[in-house]
Design an enzyme around this catalytic site. Sequence first.
Site, short mmCIF file in Angstrom:
data_model
loop_
_atom_site.label_atom_id
_atom_site.label_comp_id
_atom_site.label_asym_id
_atom_site.label_seq_id
_atom_site.Cartn_x
_atom_site.Cartn_y
_atom_site.Cartn_z
N HIS A 98 0.82 -1.22 0.00
CA HIS A 98 0.00 0.00 0.00
C HIS A 98 0.85 1.26 0.00
CE1 HIS A 98 -3.97 -1.90 1.69
NE2 HIS A 98 -3.76 -2.18 0.42
N TYR A 108 -9.58 4.70 2.27
CA TYR A 108 -10.27 3.55 2.84
C TYR A 108 -11.80 3.62 2.79
CZ TYR A 108 -6.01 1.15 4.21
OH TYR A 108 -4.82 0.46 4.17
N GLU A 150 0.80 1.53 8.11
CA GLU A 150 1.22 2.34 6.96
C GLU A 150 1.71 3.71 7.45
OE1 GLU A 150 -2.29 1.94 4.48
OE2 GLU A 150 -1.93 -0.22 4.40
C1 HEM Z 1 -8.99 -3.50 4.94
C2 HEM Z 1 -8.66 -2.98 3.76
C3 HEM Z 1 -7.69 -3.57 2.76
C4 HEM Z 1 -7.16 -4.84 2.65
C5 HEM Z 1 -7.39 -6.04 3.54
C6 HEM Z 1 -6.30 -4.83 1.47
C7 HEM Z 1 -5.60 -5.91 0.99
C8 HEM Z 1 -4.68 -5.88 -0.05
C9 HEM Z 1 -3.89 -7.01 -0.52
C10 HEM Z 1 -3.95 -8.42 0.03
C11 HEM Z 1 -3.08 -6.58 -1.52
C12 HEM Z 1 -2.04 -7.40 -2.32
C13 HEM Z 1 -0.71 -7.28 -1.55
C14 HEM Z 1 0.45 -7.95 -2.22
O1 HEM Z 1 0.46 -8.09 -3.44
O2 HEM Z 1 1.39 -8.35 -1.51
C15 HEM Z 1 -3.36 -5.17 -1.71
C16 HEM Z 1 -2.75 -4.37 -2.65
C17 HEM Z 1 -3.22 -3.16 -3.04
N1 HEM Z 1 -4.24 -2.47 -2.42
FE1 HEM Z 1 -5.16 -2.97 -0.70
N2 HEM Z 1 -6.32 -3.59 0.91
C18 HEM Z 1 -7.15 -2.79 1.65
C19 HEM Z 1 -7.45 -1.47 1.40
C20 HEM Z 1 -7.07 -0.79 0.27
C21 HEM Z 1 -7.49 0.55 -0.08
C22 HEM Z 1 -8.40 1.42 0.76
C23 HEM Z 1 -6.92 0.85 -1.27
C24 HEM Z 1 -7.06 2.12 -2.11
C25 HEM Z 1 -8.16 2.50 -2.63
C26 HEM Z 1 -6.13 -0.28 -1.68
C27 HEM Z 1 -5.39 -0.35 -2.83
C28 HEM Z 1 -4.45 -1.31 -3.13
C29 HEM Z 1 -3.53 -1.24 -4.24
C30 HEM Z 1 -3.46 -0.11 -5.27
C31 HEM Z 1 -2.76 -2.39 -4.17
C32 HEM Z 1 -1.61 -2.79 -5.09
C33 HEM Z 1 -2.13 -3.40 -6.35
C34 HEM Z 1 -1.03 -3.53 -7.38
O3 HEM Z 1 -0.07 -2.76 -7.33
O4 HEM Z 1 -1.15 -4.39 -8.24
N3 HEM Z 1 -6.24 -1.25 -0.72
N4 HEM Z 1 -4.32 -4.79 -0.80
#
Ligand code: HEM
Length: 157
Positions: A98, A108, A150
Amino acid sequence: MYITYIYEEATMPQPLAPETIAIIKATAPALQQHGLAITTRMYARLFEDPAMKVLFDQAAQSSGEQPKRLAGAILAFARNVDNLAVLSGAIEGIAARHVAARIKPEHYPAVAAALLPAIADVLGEAATPEVLEAWGQAYWFLAEVLIGREREIYAGG
Ligand code: HEM
């Protein structure tokens, strides 16, 4: 005992109520079974906001598949909301990802606003107000854990 209390107070959100955890655990398998439907609905809603779409497009440099794992991860983690120790490694990895994607606390609410209606759609009549309230609380519990970690990473740790 006292020290533990202070530590948790400073670093962890309020624990979820036992009734909330019970509802999450009872409904999580159904939601995970329909993970793809939830993911599809969630992203359709989330990407109605161009500001959100850009965030993911920019971030998805390494793999366009990563964002699709978000909803599934939220569901999987919510199942372990009462056992955060199991999640600590995963939380560390997500927080790092993130931060790399420049995700901020203000992002969020939009994910909550996309995920919870998607859960309601998929659960149908089973999505009682109590069930949706429980999932909302689980989401924000996880969100606060991630936001806290974060914030530390952004600050240099
Ligand atoms: C409780 C809330 C959240 C959980 C459990 C969560 C979970 C995750 C997970 C499991 C990943 C993949 C991590 C990896 O590849 O090692 C990820 C990546 C990501 N998350 Fe979250 N997330 C949350 C909230 C958010 C929010 C609020 C945003 C923004 C709107 C966000 C945006 C992203 C982005 C942009 C990525 C990277 C994707 C990429 O670069 O391909 N996430 N998140």
